[in-house]
Motif scaffolding. Sequence first.
Motif, short mmCIF file in Angstrom:
data_model
loop_
_atom_site.label_atom_id
_atom_site.label_comp_id
_atom_site.label_asym_id
_atom_site.label_seq_id
_atom_site.Cartn_x
_atom_site.Cartn_y
_atom_site.Cartn_z
N ASN A 97 8.43 -2.74 7.88
CA ASN A 97 7.96 -3.61 6.63
C ASN A 97 7.51 -2.20 5.74
N THR A 98 8.61 -1.46 5.48
CA THR A 98 8.10 -0.32 4.68
C THR A 98 9.60 0.11 3.80
N TRP A 151 2.30 -5.75 -6.84
CA TRP A 151 2.23 -4.34 -6.87
C TRP A 151 1.22 -3.84 -5.93
N GLY A 152 1.45 -2.54 -5.76
CA GLY A 152 0.67 -1.81 -4.88
C GLY A 152 -0.44 -1.09 -5.81
N VAL A 166 0.73 -1.36 -0.02
CA VAL A 166 0.03 0.09 -0.03
C VAL A 166 0.87 1.30 0.10
N GLU A 167 0.89 1.91 -1.08
CA GLU A 167 1.84 3.17 -1.21
C GLU A 167 0.99 4.61 -0.47
N SER A 168 1.78 5.63 -0.23
CA SER A 168 1.16 6.53 0.45
C SER A 168 2.10 7.89 0.18
N GLY A 169 1.84 8.98 0.54
CA GLY A 169 2.65 9.91 0.34
C GLY A 169 2.48 10.97 -1.00
N LEU A 206 8.89 15.50 -1.96
CA LEU A 206 7.84 14.36 -1.44
C LEU A 206 8.74 13.08 -0.91
N ARG A 207 8.08 12.60 0.09
CA ARG A 207 8.42 11.18 0.44
C ARG A 207 7.34 10.17 0.51
N LEU A 208 7.56 9.26 -0.74
CA LEU A 208 6.64 8.21 -0.62
C LEU A 208 6.82 7.17 0.17
N SER A 209 5.63 6.42 0.88
CA SER A 209 6.07 5.21 1.47
C SER A 209 5.18 4.23 0.92
N CYS A 210 5.63 3.06 1.29
CA CYS A 210 5.06 1.79 0.70
C CYS A 210 5.08 0.77 1.94
#
Length: 126
Positions: free
Chosen positions: A77-78, A116-117, A5-8, A18-22
């Motif tokens: 877990n990221t 894949w997210g 699950v991606e976010s950011g 920007l910083r994306l997280s998964c």
Amino acid sequence: QVQLVESGGGLVQPGASLRLSCAASGRTFSSYKMGWFRQAPGKERQFVAAISRPGGRTYYANFVKGRFTISRDNAKNTVYLQMNSLKAEDTAVYYCAADSVLDIVLHTTPAEYDYWGQGTQVTVSS
């Protein structure tokens, strides 16, 4: 199996960061090599960066070298993608992906990734 699950993502101006997280589910996150890809409208999915299982090795597409940094925290877990000096051409949906192949090669094509997210939109515009 792993769920991602991606976010950011978001809307930012050129030059911003920007910083994306998964975030990954499951207890075997550390057994996957991880990658970030992106896809702009009407274009093919494009490799951005990859990282080894322990995180000591990374590989980047030429167009993001020096601007983007991939990292991971196996305890959380990221996997992350820090994006600096963003440009309009960085606008795309960004996906994280997990590669379960037990080799040391950091793959760059989507077909070599197993999970894949859903993606997170990044828009760079003034």
